[in-house]
Scaffold this active site. Sequence first.
Site, PDB file in Angstrom:
ATOM      1  N   ASP A  69      36.755  58.521  39.471  1.00  0.00           N
ATOM      2  CA  ASP A  69      36.370  57.788  40.673  1.00  0.00           C
ATOM      3  C   ASP A  69      36.026  56.220  40.374  1.00  0.00           C
ATOM      4  O   ASP A  69      35.376  55.769  41.468  1.00  0.00           O
ATOM      5  CB  ASP A  69      35.192  58.224  41.450  1.00  0.00           C
ATOM      6  N   GLU A  75      33.362  54.979  38.333  1.00  0.00           N
ATOM      7  CA  GLU A  75      32.042  54.911  37.832  1.00  0.00           C
ATOM      8  C   GLU A  75      32.161  55.200  36.368  1.00  0.00           C
ATOM      9  O   GLU A  75      33.040  55.602  35.717  1.00  0.00           O
ATOM     10  CB  GLU A  75      31.123  56.140  38.179  1.00  0.00           C
ATOM     11  N   HIS A 120      26.830  27.715  31.977  1.00  0.00           N
ATOM     12  CA  HIS A 120      27.533  26.417  32.811  1.00  0.00           C
ATOM     13  C   HIS A 120      26.496  25.334  33.345  1.00  0.00           C
ATOM     14  O   HIS A 120      26.997  24.136  33.209  1.00  0.00           O
ATOM     15  CB  HIS A 120      28.263  27.075  34.241  1.00  0.00           C
ATOM     16  N   LYS A 130      36.767  12.660  39.560  1.00  0.00           N
ATOM     17  CA  LYS A 130      37.437  13.736  40.327  1.00  0.00           C
ATOM     18  C   LYS A 130      36.840  14.185  41.408  1.00  0.00           C
ATOM     19  O   LYS A 130      35.616  14.254  41.394  1.00  0.00           O
ATOM     20  CB  LYS A 130      38.257  14.606  39.515  1.00  0.00           C
ATOM     21  N   ASP A 166      39.286  27.585  32.880  1.00  0.00           N
ATOM     22  CA  ASP A 166      39.478  28.760  33.712  1.00  0.00           C
ATOM     23  C   ASP A 166      41.212  28.796  33.898  1.00  0.00           C
ATOM     24  O   ASP A 166      41.926  29.166  33.379  1.00  0.00           O
ATOM     25  CB  ASP A 166      38.820  28.729  34.873  1.00  0.00           C
ATOM     26  N   GLY A 175      43.408  23.805  35.484  1.00  0.00           N
ATOM     27  CA  GLY A 175      43.742  22.564  36.343  1.00  0.00           C
ATOM     28  C   GLY A 175      42.959  21.503  35.972  1.00  0.00           C
ATOM     29  O   GLY A 175      43.559  20.313  36.025  1.00  0.00           O
TER      30      GLY A 175
END
Length: 327
Positions: free
Chosen positions: A51, A53, A144, A207, A237, A240
């Site tokens: 399931d 888990e 971050h 930007k 990531d 971009g």
Amino acid sequence: MTAATAQNIKSSLNTDRLKLISGTSNPILAKEISSYIGIEDVPVVSKRFADGELYVQIQQSIRGCDVFLIQPTCAPVNDSLMELMIMVDACKRASARQVTAVIPYFGYARADRKTAGRESITAKLTANLLVSSGVDRVLAMDLHSAQIQGYFDIPCDHIYGSPVLIDYLSTKNLDEIVVVSPDVGGVARARAFAKQMKDSPLAIIDKRRAAHNVAQSLTVIGDVANKTAILIDDMIDTGGTICAGAELLRKEGAKRVIACASHAVFSPPAYSRLSADDLFEEVVVTNSIPVPTSQYFEQLKVLSVANMLGEAIWRVHEESSISSMFR
């Protein structure tokens, strides 16, 4: 860290009470850390039921031990985080003396504040969940934003991948270096990096972000013409931001562009963007997140942070200073 340093750890450290446990997110990094310290990982059974888990069982006694769980909360983020919390709970119920979560990459870190109404501060929620699971300490790399340390109601040691990146760049005999922040929010990171790069000059890309995972670069603040531009960020990531920055730097006359980041998140279409011809001379990342072989490209260089993390683990165990590693 040198081989001699590793040997000193092996000879001086009371390894009987030091235990390393790896989750399933980055077992190769965990093995490298174990090799540096000179001990074997504690065997763990980790599986998924029909399931969905998760199930975790520690396979040897850790009663009274100083346990370090090595698990970046990278993709699949929710599974990685849940597995980490289950491992913490299993260790506490097995009477570990202290449990430290070693998180080379901390997922949800970008959700560190509210930027619009009715949003969650998910980084704080994640910290709360980890604390509630019973973890005693967190050892994280290149968060971050620095304020995430304060989201934990337990000790949180913050270490940096920049020494590993800088050691590599210093072997390339680069000249006319300018360190570039891809956005205003990364200026402090880029400034610190530039200082460590023999006080190299700093440039900033101004930007504006129109939507999540979409970035529009506007202009360069600083001189990059005929220079080696080093674009520094905490993570890549979709690519971009870093690729738009590289295109602008090329237009402004940079003779070469090198991208550096600690965390290779590499969500699609990062591979196609980063591997484009005549954009980057090199893309330098660490192995805080495992990079699948299918996502390797000619310009990519992956550096190991295992020795640095191993040294930090040893210092936590020995109750020595971690900040002195970065002075």
